[in-house]
Motif scaffolding. Sequence first.
Motif, short mmCIF file in Angstrom:
data_model
loop_
_atom_site.label_atom_id
_atom_site.label_comp_id
_atom_site.label_asym_id
_atom_site.label_seq_id
_atom_site.Cartn_x
_atom_site.Cartn_y
_atom_site.Cartn_z
N ARG A 1 0.93 -1.15 0.04
CA ARG A 1 0.04 -0.07 0.02
C ARG A 1 0.93 1.19 0.04
O ARG A 1 0.20 2.44 -0.07
CB ARG A 1 -0.84 -0.01 1.02
CG ARG A 1 -2.00 -0.89 1.30
CD ARG A 1 -3.07 -0.72 2.32
NE ARG A 1 -4.15 -1.59 1.98
CZ ARG A 1 -4.39 -2.77 2.74
NH1 ARG A 1 -3.27 -3.30 3.36
NH2 ARG A 1 -5.32 -3.56 2.64
N TRP B 1 1.44 -3.12 -7.14
CA TRP B 1 -0.02 -3.29 -6.95
C TRP B 1 -0.26 -3.39 -5.51
O TRP B 1 0.34 -3.85 -4.46
CB TRP B 1 -0.23 -4.98 -7.45
CG TRP B 1 -1.89 -5.16 -7.63
CD1 TRP B 1 -2.59 -5.58 -6.75
CD2 TRP B 1 -2.44 -4.81 -8.88
NE1 TRP B 1 -3.84 -5.65 -7.32
CE2 TRP B 1 -3.87 -5.01 -8.64
CE3 TRP B 1 -2.30 -4.03 -9.80
CZ2 TRP B 1 -4.69 -4.82 -9.60
CZ3 TRP B 1 -2.96 -3.81 -11.01
CH2 TRP B 1 -4.41 -4.20 -10.70
N ASP B 2 -1.38 -2.62 -5.25
CA ASP B 2 -2.18 -2.26 -3.96
C ASP B 2 -3.15 -3.18 -3.76
O ASP B 2 -3.93 -3.56 -4.97
CB ASP B 2 -2.63 -0.80 -4.15
CG ASP B 2 -3.39 -0.27 -2.86
OD1 ASP B 2 -3.95 -1.07 -2.09
OD2 ASP B 2 -2.93 0.79 -2.36
N PRO B 3 -3.25 -3.84 -2.71
CA PRO B 3 -4.26 -4.88 -2.41
C PRO B 3 -5.85 -4.45 -2.61
O PRO B 3 -6.61 -5.23 -2.59
CB PRO B 3 -3.88 -5.60 -1.02
CG PRO B 3 -2.88 -4.28 -0.47
CD PRO B 3 -2.27 -3.64 -1.59
N GLU B 4 -5.88 -3.09 -2.61
CA GLU B 4 -7.33 -2.46 -2.50
C GLU B 4 -7.57 -2.45 -4.02
O GLU B 4 -8.72 -2.27 -4.40
CB GLU B 4 -7.32 -1.31 -1.93
CG GLU B 4 -7.03 -1.12 -0.63
CD GLU B 4 -8.25 -1.86 0.39
OE1 GLU B 4 -9.26 -1.56 -0.19
OE2 GLU B 4 -7.87 -2.69 0.81
N TRP B 5 -6.81 -2.55 -5.21
CA TRP B 5 -7.24 -2.51 -6.44
C TRP B 5 -7.67 -4.02 -6.96
O TRP B 5 -7.39 -5.18 -6.71
CB TRP B 5 -5.84 -2.40 -7.51
CG TRP B 5 -5.18 -1.04 -7.16
CD1 TRP B 5 -5.77 0.15 -6.12
CD2 TRP B 5 -3.93 -0.50 -7.31
NE1 TRP B 5 -5.00 1.01 -6.23
CE2 TRP B 5 -3.90 0.69 -6.71
CE3 TRP B 5 -2.89 -1.13 -8.26
CZ2 TRP B 5 -2.83 1.38 -6.93
CZ3 TRP B 5 -1.72 -0.13 -8.36
CH2 TRP B 5 -1.52 0.88 -7.72
N PRO B 6 -8.73 -3.96 -7.88
CA PRO B 6 -9.59 -5.11 -8.34
C PRO B 6 -8.51 -5.76 -9.14
O PRO B 6 -7.91 -5.37 -10.14
CB PRO B 6 -10.47 -4.44 -9.09
CG PRO B 6 -10.94 -2.96 -8.72
CD PRO B 6 -9.38 -2.70 -8.20
N ILE C 1 2.93 -6.59 3.11
CA ILE C 1 1.70 -6.29 3.82
C ILE C 1 1.55 -5.92 5.21
O ILE C 1 2.29 -6.76 6.00
CB ILE C 1 0.58 -7.50 3.47
CG1 ILE C 1 0.54 -7.93 2.32
CG2 ILE C 1 -0.72 -7.14 4.23
CD1 ILE C 1 -0.02 -9.36 2.00
N GLN D 1 -5.92 -3.63 7.48
CA GLN D 1 -6.73 -4.33 6.64
C GLN D 1 -6.06 -5.74 6.20
O GLN D 1 -6.19 -6.06 4.98
CB GLN D 1 -7.36 -3.64 5.58
CG GLN D 1 -8.11 -2.48 5.93
CD GLN D 1 -8.85 -1.70 4.79
OE1 GLN D 1 -8.74 -1.83 3.91
NE2 GLN D 1 -9.85 -0.74 5.07
N GLY E 1 -8.00 -8.83 4.24
CA GLY E 1 -8.18 -8.64 3.00
C GLY E 1 -6.93 -8.70 2.13
O GLY E 1 -6.94 -9.42 0.81
N ALA E 2 -5.91 -8.15 2.53
CA ALA E 2 -4.79 -8.05 1.73
C ALA E 2 -4.17 -9.59 1.77
O ALA E 2 -3.51 -9.92 0.29
CB ALA E 2 -3.66 -7.15 2.40
N VAL F 1 -5.83 -11.35 -1.14
CA VAL F 1 -5.41 -10.86 -2.41
C VAL F 1 -4.08 -11.67 -2.84
O VAL F 1 -3.80 -12.01 -3.75
CB VAL F 1 -5.23 -9.31 -2.40
CG1 VAL F 1 -4.44 -9.15 -3.96
CG2 VAL F 1 -6.70 -8.63 -2.34
#
Length: 289
Positions: free
Chosen positions: A11, A35-40, A55, A59, A62-63, A66
């Motif tokens: 992130r 790559w950000d773990p929040e991105w689809p 990481i 959050q 969730g990460a 991913v």
Amino acid sequence: MLNLKILLLSRKFEIYSSHRLVEEIVSRGHTPLLWDPEWPLERLKIKPDIIIPRISSFQFQGAVKVLGALESMAAVSLNPSQNYSVARNKWQTYQALSANHIATPPTFLGNSFLSVLRGSTERKLLPLEFPVIVKQLESSKGDGVFLAKSVEEIYEIFQKTGDAELIVQEFFPEAFGTDVRAFVIGDQIHAVMKRTAQPGEFRSNLALGGTAEACELLPGESELILKATRLLGLQVSGVDLLRTRKGSLVLEANPCPGLEGIEKYSKKNLASSIIQYAEELYDKHQTSR
């Protein structure tokens, strides 16, 4: 070595550790993918060869999911999601270490303040003397780590954090706010530093103003460090040791160790060593197919 596509899952791409890894990925002739773990994930159009997860506790669950999804695309992941999850959870780490007779501070889990008291026969807190260390399970950089001097202070910590679970750990005043960080890549210790807390602080984390210096490991510490990393299945880690009256104890094995402090004090190019190790794992994967 072919031009590999190396995905950095993070992130925070602007921080020192991310910058150094990208720098060494490029210098060794590879292509970095940020790559950000929040991105689809459906937006990721390039299949990575190697994943380097960075990481944090924010959050985290969730990460990790991913990371698990990305692992199905890549040949190599440093570190695999399942091992990463265990190492990030302080209670699971303690259980794994203690079950395998790796020296670590006595630690107890409380699901709530009342369960902490019940676990200590309701009269004495966990058979530990005050003060004690209280930690959130997935804290990092010293955040979520507290020194409690009474039952009332433990109650206040539960209220402050809002956590359902915290761990309570023995405090070792003889360590004088110092610990040892060993940076492990593969099955080798690449760098070691001693960290010291600033005056009035018990946490030695550099992020909290602690200072550091290069140091040597004591007899038996190398074996202790490597045994812990092998047990937890970590390919890259920062293992923290506490030197106490009970000997050297493993505090934790961080699967996302920072590079800035230890590269500075050890004067070693650890970012390059990480990429080189990832290359070696990729080669082994390709030859075993």
